[in-house]
Design a protein around this motif. Sequence first.
Motif, PDB file in Angstrom:
ATOM      1  N   PRO A   8       0.813  -1.224   0.000  1.00 26.28           N
ATOM      2  CA  PRO A   8       0.000   0.000   0.000  1.00 26.28           C
ATOM      3  C   PRO A   8       0.848   1.277   0.000  1.00 26.28           C
ATOM      4  CG  PRO A   8      -0.761  -1.515   1.702  1.00 26.28           C
ATOM      5  CD  PRO A   8       0.485  -2.093   1.126  1.00 26.28           C
ATOM      6  N   ILE A   9       1.982   1.238   0.638  1.00 22.93           N
ATOM      7  CA  ILE A   9       2.874   2.407   0.640  1.00 22.93           C
ATOM      8  C   ILE A   9       3.437   2.637  -0.754  1.00 22.93           C
ATOM      9  CG2 ILE A   9       5.039   3.341   1.564  1.00 22.93           C
ATOM     10  CD1 ILE A   9       4.289   1.855   4.206  1.00 22.93           C
ATOM     11  N   MET A  10       3.778   1.560  -1.438  1.00 22.97           N
ATOM     12  CA  MET A  10       4.284   1.676  -2.803  1.00 22.97           C
ATOM     13  C   MET A  10       3.183   2.170  -3.752  1.00 22.97           C
ATOM     14  SD  MET A  10       6.744  -1.584  -3.225  1.00 22.97           S
ATOM     15  CE  MET A  10       8.109  -1.855  -2.127  1.00 22.97           C
ATOM     16  N   ILE A  11       1.951   1.755  -3.518  1.00 26.59           N
ATOM     17  CA  ILE A  11       0.838   2.269  -4.327  1.00 26.59           C
ATOM     18  C   ILE A  11       0.701   3.774  -4.108  1.00 26.59           C
ATOM     19  CG2 ILE A  11      -1.683   2.300  -4.570  1.00 26.59           C
ATOM     20  CD1 ILE A  11      -1.684  -0.707  -4.238  1.00 26.59           C
ATOM     21  N   PHE A  12       0.742   4.200  -2.853  1.00 25.35           N
ATOM     22  CA  PHE A  12       0.625   5.627  -2.553  1.00 25.35           C
ATOM     23  C   PHE A  12       1.764   6.414  -3.218  1.00 25.35           C
ATOM     24  CE2 PHE A  12       1.607   9.352   0.050  1.00 25.35           C
ATOM     25  CZ  PHE A  12       0.405  10.030  -0.055  1.00 25.35           C
ATOM     26  N   ALA A  13       2.992   5.910  -3.119  1.00 28.92           N
ATOM     27  CA  ALA A  13       4.131   6.584  -3.755  1.00 28.92           C
ATOM     28  C   ALA A  13       3.957   6.628  -5.268  1.00 28.92           C
ATOM     29  CB  ALA A  13       5.434   5.875  -3.387  1.00 28.92           C
ATOM     30  N   SER A  14       3.459   5.554  -5.849  1.00 28.00           N
ATOM     31  CA  SER A  14       3.226   5.510  -7.293  1.00 28.00           C
ATOM     32  C   SER A  14       2.142   6.502  -7.710  1.00 28.00           C
ATOM     33  CB  SER A  14       2.836   4.099  -7.723  1.00 28.00           C
ATOM     34  OG  SER A  14       3.872   3.194  -7.433  1.00 28.00           O
ATOM     35  N   LEU A  15       1.105   6.625  -6.886  1.00 23.31           N
ATOM     36  CA  LEU A  15       0.064   7.621  -7.162  1.00 23.31           C
ATOM     37  C   LEU A  15       0.648   9.029  -7.143  1.00 23.31           C
ATOM     38  CD1 LEU A  15      -3.002   6.354  -5.118  1.00 23.31           C
ATOM     39  CD2 LEU A  15      -2.964   6.828  -7.561  1.00 23.31           C
ATOM     40  N   LEU A  16       1.457   9.297  -6.140  1.00 25.20           N
ATOM     41  CA  LEU A  16       2.086  10.609  -6.035  1.00 25.20           C
ATOM     42  C   LEU A  16       2.956  10.901  -7.253  1.00 25.20           C
ATOM     43  CD1 LEU A  16       2.630  13.148  -4.336  1.00 25.20           C
ATOM     44  CD2 LEU A  16       4.490  11.888  -3.257  1.00 25.20           C
ATOM     45  N   VAL A  17       3.770   9.943  -7.652  1.00 20.44           N
ATOM     46  CA  VAL A  17       4.640  10.129  -8.823  1.00 20.44           C
ATOM     47  C   VAL A  17       3.802  10.270 -10.088  1.00 20.44           C
ATOM     48  CG1 VAL A  17       6.405   9.013 -10.262  1.00 20.44           C
ATOM     49  CG2 VAL A  17       6.654   9.038  -7.773  1.00 20.44           C
ATOM     50  N   PHE A  18       2.723   9.497 -10.214  1.00 18.36           N
ATOM     51  CA  PHE A  18       1.846   9.604 -11.381  1.00 18.36           C
ATOM     52  C   PHE A  18       1.255  11.012 -11.468  1.00 18.36           C
ATOM     53  CE2 PHE A  18      -2.267   9.159 -13.573  1.00 18.36           C
ATOM     54  CZ  PHE A  18      -1.847   8.581 -14.758  1.00 18.36           C
ATOM     55  N   PHE A  19       0.759  11.536 -10.349  1.00 22.61           N
ATOM     56  CA  PHE A  19       0.218  12.904 -10.336  1.00 22.61           C
ATOM     57  C   PHE A  19       1.292  13.916 -10.729  1.00 22.61           C
ATOM     58  CE2 PHE A  19      -3.258  11.369  -7.468  1.00 22.61           C
ATOM     59  CZ  PHE A  19      -4.312  11.777  -8.261  1.00 22.61           C
ATOM     60  N   LEU A  20       2.511  13.713 -10.230  1.00 21.86           N
ATOM     61  CA  LEU A  20       3.601  14.638 -10.584  1.00 21.86           C
ATOM     62  C   LEU A  20       3.929  14.576 -12.070  1.00 21.86           C
ATOM     63  CD1 LEU A  20       5.950  14.152  -7.493  1.00 21.86           C
ATOM     64  CD2 LEU A  20       4.522  16.150  -8.020  1.00 21.86           C
ATOM     65  N   VAL A  21       3.900  13.382 -12.631  1.00 23.74           N
ATOM     66  CA  VAL A  21       4.164  13.227 -14.066  1.00 23.74           C
ATOM     67  C   VAL A  21       3.070  13.932 -14.876  1.00 23.74           C
ATOM     68  CG1 VAL A  21       4.207  11.546 -15.970  1.00 23.74           C
ATOM     69  CG2 VAL A  21       5.543  11.123 -13.896  1.00 23.74           C
ATOM     70  N   ILE A  22       1.818  13.685 -14.519  1.00 25.55           N
ATOM     71  CA  ILE A  22       0.717  14.329 -15.240  1.00 25.55           C
ATOM     72  C   ILE A  22       0.785  15.838 -15.068  1.00 25.55           C
ATOM     73  CG2 ILE A  22      -1.802  14.572 -15.393  1.00 25.55           C
ATOM     74  CD1 ILE A  22      -0.710  11.937 -16.553  1.00 25.55           C
ATOM     75  N   LYS A  34      -9.136  19.151 -15.571  1.00 18.43           N
ATOM     76  CA  LYS A  34      -9.282  17.707 -15.777  1.00 18.43           C
ATOM     77  C   LYS A  34      -9.034  16.907 -14.497  1.00 18.43           C
ATOM     78  CE  LYS A  34      -8.036  17.874 -20.652  1.00 18.43           C
ATOM     79  NZ  LYS A  34      -7.142  17.360 -21.700  1.00 18.43           N
ATOM     80  N   LYS A  35      -9.144  17.541 -13.335  1.00 21.63           N
ATOM     81  CA  LYS A  35      -8.772  16.883 -12.082  1.00 21.63           C
ATOM     82  C   LYS A  35      -9.566  15.609 -11.818  1.00 21.63           C
ATOM     83  CE  LYS A  35     -11.570  20.033  -9.399  1.00 21.63           C
ATOM     84  NZ  LYS A  35     -11.533  21.302  -8.745  1.00 21.63           N
ATOM     85  N   TYR A  36     -10.853  15.575 -12.116  1.00 18.22           N
ATOM     86  CA  TYR A  36     -11.647  14.368 -11.875  1.00 18.22           C
ATOM     87  C   TYR A  36     -11.261  13.248 -12.841  1.00 18.22           C
ATOM     88  CZ  TYR A  36     -14.350  17.504  -8.949  1.00 18.22           C
ATOM     89  OH  TYR A  36     -14.721  18.401  -7.991  1.00 18.22           O
ATOM     90  N   THR A  37     -10.989  13.617 -14.069  1.00 21.91           N
ATOM     91  CA  THR A  37     -10.515  12.638 -15.050  1.00 21.91           C
ATOM     92  C   THR A  37      -9.162  12.087 -14.624  1.00 21.91           C
ATOM     93  OG1 THR A  37     -11.677  13.816 -16.808  1.00 21.91           O
ATOM     94  CG2 THR A  37      -9.926  12.306 -17.490  1.00 21.91           C
ATOM     95  N   ILE A  38      -8.284  12.949 -14.109  1.00 22.88           N
ATOM     96  CA  ILE A  38      -6.958  12.522 -13.671  1.00 22.88           C
ATOM     97  C   ILE A  38      -7.053  11.590 -12.469  1.00 22.88           C
ATOM     98  CG2 ILE A  38      -4.778  13.348 -12.680  1.00 22.88           C
ATOM     99  CD1 ILE A  38      -5.182  15.877 -14.497  1.00 22.88           C
ATOM    100  N   VAL A  39      -7.968  11.872 -11.551  1.00 32.31           N
ATOM    101  CA  VAL A  39      -8.155  10.990 -10.392  1.00 32.31           C
ATOM    102  C   VAL A  39      -8.640   9.615 -10.852  1.00 32.31           C
ATOM    103  CG1 VAL A  39      -9.526  10.603  -8.302  1.00 32.31           C
ATOM    104  CG2 VAL A  39      -8.479  12.839  -8.713  1.00 32.31           C
ATOM    105  N   LEU A  40      -9.633   9.577 -11.721  1.00 32.86           N
ATOM    106  CA  LEU A  40     -10.127   8.306 -12.240  1.00 32.86           C
ATOM    107  C   LEU A  40      -9.030   7.568 -13.015  1.00 32.86           C
ATOM    108  CD1 LEU A  40     -12.466   6.338 -12.641  1.00 32.86           C
ATOM    109  CD2 LEU A  40     -13.136   7.659 -14.644  1.00 32.86           C
ATOM    110  N   LEU A  41      -8.321   8.294 -13.819  1.00 33.63           N
ATOM    111  CA  LEU A  41      -7.215   7.717 -14.583  1.00 33.63           C
ATOM    112  C   LEU A  41      -6.142   7.141 -13.658  1.00 33.63           C
ATOM    113  CD1 LEU A  41      -6.359   7.432 -17.545  1.00 33.63           C
ATOM    114  CD2 LEU A  41      -5.252   9.659 -17.346  1.00 33.63           C
ATOM    115  N   LEU A  80      -4.407   8.976 -24.450  1.00 28.61           N
ATOM    116  CA  LEU A  80      -5.707   8.925 -25.125  1.00 28.61           C
ATOM    117  C   LEU A  80      -6.788   9.663 -24.341  1.00 28.61           C
ATOM    118  CD1 LEU A  80      -5.731   5.214 -26.342  1.00 28.61           C
ATOM    119  CD2 LEU A  80      -5.439   7.262 -27.737  1.00 28.61           C
ATOM    120  N   VAL A  81      -6.875   9.385 -23.063  1.00 24.88           N
ATOM    121  CA  VAL A  81      -7.929   9.988 -22.233  1.00 24.88           C
ATOM    122  C   VAL A  81      -7.722  11.492 -22.087  1.00 24.88           C
ATOM    123  CG1 VAL A  81      -8.885  10.058 -19.884  1.00 24.88           C
ATOM    124  CG2 VAL A  81      -8.459   7.860 -20.997  1.00 24.88           C
ATOM    125  N   LEU A  82      -6.477  11.906 -21.890  1.00 21.30           N
ATOM    126  CA  LEU A  82      -6.187  13.331 -21.708  1.00 21.30           C
ATOM    127  C   LEU A  82      -6.022  14.078 -23.028  1.00 21.30           C
ATOM    128  CD1 LEU A  82      -3.718  12.988 -18.717  1.00 21.30           C
ATOM    129  CD2 LEU A  82      -6.124  13.668 -18.635  1.00 21.30           C
TER     130      LEU A  82
END
Length: 130
Positions: A8-22, A34-41, A80-82
């Motif tokens: 779960p910690i690695m998932i959280f870190a991956s989410l954080l990095v994904f948000f930073l990349v986007i 596009k914040k809701y689309t980004i959260v779903l994505l 594609l989505v974004l």
Amino acid sequence: MNTEWHFPIMIFASLLVFFLVIRAVLPGQEFLQKKYTIVLLSVLVVIVGMLFGKYGATWGLPWWIYYPIPMLITVLLPPLVLKLRKAKTILYLVLSFLSAPFIHVFFSFCFGWTEYMPFWKIPTVQILFQ
């Protein structure tokens, strides 16, 4: 030693990095629009992708199913989505390909957690102080 709590910690870190990349790919205003689309994505790409990868291996699926499917979702779905144009797609692809090794190096080097990319051996910081 029980390492299940690492995931779960690695998932959280991956989410954080994904948000930073986007966030690095999209301008601030577009990111906010596009914040809701980004959260779903991020739920699909990161959480579902990591769960599929982890439990696909546990369930005995062949590696050519549980490894490439999350990778393809990560590579194809956000552009594609974004609706990213060519330059933004290239930037996204470069950053997304760098993010997994970055996360693995961070957890392996700092904490000795090697589950993220177990096939790539990274020494821990503890070795430097021995």
